[in-house]
Enzyme design. Structure first.
Site, PDB file in Angstrom:
ATOM      1  N   ASP A   1      28.766 -98.639  -7.625  1.00  0.00           N
ATOM      2  CA  ASP A   1      28.030 -99.631  -7.062  1.00  0.00           C
ATOM      3  C   ASP A   1      28.433-101.077  -7.801  1.00  0.00           C
ATOM      4  O   ASP A   1      27.356-102.027  -7.693  1.00  0.00           O
ATOM      5  CB  ASP A   1      26.723 -99.484  -7.076  1.00  0.00           C
ATOM      6  CG  ASP A   1      25.876-100.121  -6.032  1.00  0.00           C
ATOM      7  OD1 ASP A   1      26.701-100.187  -4.724  1.00  0.00           O
ATOM      8  OD2 ASP A   1      24.781-100.458  -5.775  1.00  0.00           O
TER       9      ASP A   1
ATOM     10  N   ALA B   1      15.821-109.690  -6.022  1.00  0.00           N
ATOM     11  CA  ALA B   1      16.804-109.350  -5.246  1.00  0.00           C
ATOM     12  C   ALA B   1      17.247-107.869  -5.398  1.00  0.00           C
ATOM     13  O   ALA B   1      17.088-107.304  -6.547  1.00  0.00           O
ATOM     14  CB  ALA B   1      17.967-110.373  -5.464  1.00  0.00           C
TER      15      ALA B   1
END
Length: 440
Positions: free
Chosen positions: A309, A152
């Site tokens: 992030d 992912a």
């Protein structure tokens, strides 16, 4: 209706089904529900009899896949998958996914638990690492039709098996031991071009600094093959058995999966979970006091290094027998400071992914954050004020020496501009801590 059999370490967990209308449903196997190893596939998919038809099914499996539509299209092209949908993609590449999930089409025979691999020469390693340049996804080169993995995230990456000092391609359903991350390169935005060509060095530096400051992060190393420079990050969702003959997969999931959310809302600004929701969730952890402390400590660290992030997919929990859970190590840590200036962005543009409490609303702008905002957030969360002071004080005391220790440990060819950009800005923000807590 087509089905994918879901396994965890040689145990049949259940079946993922794609209905005629495209909907995804999941059903736990009776033998799994009766097993002493039983635990939910996801905390959003509680153990139960019968079909689970909630959106959490689609979202859980979708979150096992790369975020990028471009990478998904490469998977479709490489394996002639029927669509970009989770079921169709995982039918092709679900052999080794994040956590303990292995997905096998119901008509395929699976032999457990044989470990098999192919040692890579340097030339073959370079071919795997540069495969994305030829539109090949996740390093799954055409000559290795048995190499089918799902990793992912948004960055170009693959996963490999480390046996001794050798990098290997796993065969069949043999797990991988390391995530291999390639340079991000340039990201073009309407008003700026972000040069992340040194993202490998950037993340390596941030991981070293995090570890030096006592944060739980995975081990990593910079590897080279030909002209390729990549970051090999040891997987914390893998563990060898005592005899080192079988590599076990450890069940885990990210916070989007935990809350049954799609990856499209991984950022708080898009409706995803923020600090408060995750801290409330960690109250139920099997190590609640430690996990909540570490999570708050990591929020301060992200501010200090300009890590923008830290969204919901970048925090995960291990899922233990019976459905208990605890926080995993922190991962995917990169500083935005090296892209400041030039054609990049201004310091005023840098924002944390999860906001802090302020006198009016939320504070996200990194250059506008001060120790008081962490204290205000702790108060709202009922996180002990004395512990928040302790975290801030420890950073004030430890940062200068930690920066020096990391610098002396770097390889001789490490880019100086990355060190200078991160270090100078960390020290500038550290000044806000040292003024209140001292640096001795």
């Amino acid at each position: 209706m087509p089905k994918l059999v879901t396994w965890m370490n040689n145990q049949r967990v259940g079946e993922l089904t794609k209905l005629a209308n495209g909907a995804h449903t999941f059903k736990y196997a009776p033998e799994w529900l009766a097993s002493r190893y039983a635990r939910p596939l996801s905390l959003s998919l509680p153990l139960q009899r019968g079909n689970i038809t909630s959106d959490a099914v689609f979202n859980f499996f979708d979150n096992l896949l790369p975020d990028s539509p471009i990478v998904r299209d490469r998977i479709v092209k490489r394996y002639h998958a029927k669509s970009r949908q989770p079921f169709d993609l995982l039918s092709e590449i679900g052999r080794d996914s994040v956590g303990a999930v292995t997905l096998i089409p119901e008509d395929e025979t699976v032999t457990h638990p044989i470990m098999a691999w192919e040692k890579l020469t340097e030339a073959r390693l370079e071919e795997v690492l540069t495969a994305y340049k030829a539109d090949i996804p996740l390093g799954m080169i055409r000559e290795e039709n048995d190499f089918r993995i799902s990793v992912a995230g948004a960055q170009e990456k693959t996963a490999l098996l480390r046996i001794g000092n050798d990098w290997c391609i796993p065969k069949g359903i043999t797990p991988t031991t390391h995530i291999i991350k390639l340079p991000i390169g340039e990201i073009r935005q309407p008003n700026a071009t972000l040069d992340l060509s040194q993202s490998v060095d950037n993340e390596y530096y941030c991981l070293l600094l995090a570890k030096e400051l006592g944060l739980n992060v995975p081990d990593a190393e910079i590897i080279k093959a030909g002209n390729v420079r990549a970051l090999a990050v040891e997987r914390f969702d893998r563990r060898w058995n005592a005899e080192r003959t079988v590599l076990l997969r450890l069940p885990q999931e990210d916070m989007c999966q935990t809350f049954g959310l799609p990856s499209s809302v991984k950022y708080e600004s898009d409706g995803g979970p923020g600090i408060a929701r995750i801290m409330a969730f960690l109250m139920g952890s099997s190590e609640a006091l430690k996990d909540r402390y570490d999570f708050m400590k990591f929020q301060v660290f992200q501010w200090l290094i300009g890590a923008t992030d830290g969204h919901a997919k970048n925090f995960s929990v291990f899922i233990q027998a019976g459905g208990s859970y605890r926080l995993t190590p922190f991962y995917d840590i990169i500083s935005a400071f090296p892209v400041l200036g030039g054609t990049g962005i201004h310091i005023s543009d840098l924002k944390l992914a999860m906001g802090l409490n302020a006198s009016k609303g939320k504070k996200t702008a990194i250059d506008k954050i001060y120790p008081r905002h962490f204290l205000a957030t702790a108060k709202v969360l009922r996180f002990p004020e004395v512990q928040m002071h302790e975290i801030l004080s420890d950073f004030a005391r430890m940062i200068p020496a930690a920066l020096d220790n990391v610098k002396t440990s770097l390889p001789t060819d490490f880019p100086e501009n990355v060190v200078t950009a991160v270090e100078s800005n960390v020290l500038r923000l550290h000044g806000r801590l040292s003024r209140e807590y001292g640096s001795k």
